[in-house]
Enzyme design. Structure first.
Site, short mmCIF file in Angstrom:
data_model
loop_
_atom_site.label_atom_id
_atom_site.label_comp_id
_atom_site.label_asym_id
_atom_site.label_seq_id
_atom_site.Cartn_x
_atom_site.Cartn_y
_atom_site.Cartn_z
N ASP A 120 -1.50 0.47 -6.59
CA ASP A 120 -2.48 -0.25 -5.79
C ASP A 120 -2.45 0.35 -4.38
OD1 ASP A 120 -4.25 -2.44 -4.99
OD2 ASP A 120 -2.48 -3.24 -3.98
N ASP A 178 -4.22 -1.03 -0.89
CA ASP A 178 -4.07 -1.92 0.27
C ASP A 178 -2.87 -2.85 0.09
OD1 ASP A 178 -6.44 -1.28 1.92
OD2 ASP A 178 -7.54 -1.92 0.15
#
Length: 482
Positions: free
Chosen positions: A29, A31
């Site tokens: 992932d 952010d």
């Protein structure tokens, strides 16, 4: 080693124990996982600065984020507000903005731990993917800088006129959508999810993490922390960026005062003794010591003997922040002259000092001028004075060194001196790329053995230079003594 360090090392050990090869995937992932914070806020700040974002849009975006995103529908509404800001722009415009924001704002927030995990997977030959619900304008600059070839992101719709419509194109990889996108990617790229890894910080990514054999919750939200506990997934909290306090502002001011005061004192004493070079050396050492002491920064140096055994030499360093200058002074002590881009001649903090140090200022846009400016540097090397240069030519936004330019290597070849790589591990963590404040801490430095360039030729120069750059990458990922 502290408990968080142990937990992070467990993640690194799991990567090391995994099979080599591209059939093993590593899905990150973006952010909150690879970077601290959220890349969309950098875009919002950019639009506000350029007066092309309506206040209502800003408040709507922030309000939706604060209220929380509970499902894909909530995310789609949140995304819609952001994408409408880009309606009418071309993809090329957004790519340019994204690259600039990554270089100046987003890149310096890359977690060192995420960087090390990504490097570990790349060295194992794994298929590394940045899997994010953000757009490619946010994700792809990071992937390029980190050496990651694959990305999963929210596609944006392009109208017949070649501009963005302000709408997503298809399903966003959020929640179950990200899990579906990862499965689709794995099938298309022959990735075995039963041998793969995934890392995320958000509760919406539980389905995504559950697609692989080795999930890990990093910097997890409360929701993900609870889900990870239920499933016995590893949980690791990365070290965040330190907060700036009034004390650190005062210490930074004292740092630069100490640097200039120490340099002036040492130079004056040397001139009184009748030797400009002795004054420069004394000033560099004294200024470096006083500035590091005032800032609360200390040096942990591995391989220091290579500094003294190899002079004169061309010293290379990976450049991440203005703190590098202070580290060089405290590390090398003197008997060197810098090579720097011509813009630094007028730098408020270091311009005057660098002129006193007889810096060779290079115009990077004018190759003929650059070669001419390097001629005095070659003479200094032949006379016994070492040269210090950042081969990237500019500060890197992440721990990954950028492409090395050839100037430093031509210098060493012409003067017949070795190259000595200085690897700075964490100057960017204590003072990020465009920051003005120094945070206290320990800067780790590895001085690598000298590189003999006596048998280098122009024909093999590109390959040789990349070999030196790979030494930096390997050292940063596998720090000596750890």
């Amino acid at each position: 080693m502290s408990d968080p360090d142990h937990r992070f090392q467990d993640l690194m050990d799991a990567v090391d124990a995994a099979p080599d090869g591209p059939e093993v995937g590593a899905f990150f992932d973006f952010d909150g996982t690879v970077i601290a914070g959220y890349s969309v806020t950098a875009f919002i700040r950019h639009h506000i600065r350029h007066l092309d974002l309506h206040p209502r849009t800003t408040l709507g975006t922030l309000a939706n984020g604060w209220q929380g995103l509970n499902d894909e529908e909530d995310f789609r509404k949140f995304l819609g507000i952001t994408l409408r800001t880009w309606a009418g722009r071309t993809p090329e415009e957004l790519e340019k903005i994204g690259n600039k924001l990554f270089r100046d704002e987003i890149g310096p927030s890359v977690y060192p731990e995420s960087w090390r995990l990504i490097r570990a997977h790349l060295e194992k030959g794994h298929t590394v993917v940045l899997a994010s619900s953000a757009t490619r304008f946010q994700v792809e600059p990071a992937a390029k800088a980190l050496g990651v070839d694959h990305t999963i992101y929210t596609a944006v719709e392009i109208g017949e006129d070649g501009t963005l419509t302000g709408r997503p194109d298809g399903r966003s990889p959020y929640g179950e959508g990200k899990a579906a996108a990862v499965k689709e990617f794995a099938a298309a790229h022959d990735v075995d999810l039963d041998a793969s890894f995934a890392y995320s910080n958000g509760g919406e990514d539980v389905p995504f993490l559950a697609t692989v054999a080795h999930p890990a919750a990093v910097n997890p939200s409360a929701g993900l922390r609870g889900a990870a506990a239920e499933r016995a997934w590893p949980v690791v909290d990365f070290t965040g960026r330190p907060w700036t306090t009034p004390v650190e502002v005062a210490r930074t001011a004292a740092t630069f005062a100490g640097m200039m005061g120490g340099f002036a004192t040492g130079l004056g004493l040397g001139l009184l003794g009748g030797s400009r070079r002795a004054g420069l050396n004394l000033g560099i050492g004294l200024g470096g010591d006083l500035s590091l002491m005032a800032s609360g920064v200390s040096l942990d140096v591995y391989g220091a003997r290579h500094i003294w055994e190899s002079q004169p030499a061309v010293f290379l360093f990976n450049h991440q922040s203005q703190l590098d200058v202070l580290v060089l002074g405290g590390l090398l002590r003197g008997n060197f002259a810098p090579v720097a881009k011509k813009e630094l001649a007028n730098d408020v903090l270091f311009g005057g000092l660098m002129r006193l140090l007889e810096t060779a200022f290079i115009d990077r846009a004018d190759n003929a001028q650059a070669r001419k400016a390097l001629e005095p540097a070659v003479e200094r090397l032949r006379e016994g004075t070492s040269i210090v240069i950042a081969p990237e030519g500019t500060r890197s936004p992440t721990p990954t060194p950028g492409r090395f330019k050839k100037g430093a290597f031509h210098l060493a070849m012409q003067a017949g001196v070795p190259i000595v790589p200085l690897v700075f591990r964490n100057t960017g963590a204590l003072m990020s790329r465009n920051a003005m404040i120094i945070h206290p801490g320990v800067v780790q430095v590895a001085v690598l053995p000298p590189v003999d360039v006596s048998d280098w030729t122009r024909e093999d120069l590109d390959e040789r230079i990349e070999g030196v750059r790979q030494q930096y990458l390997h050292t940063l990922a596998h720090w000596p003594g750890e």
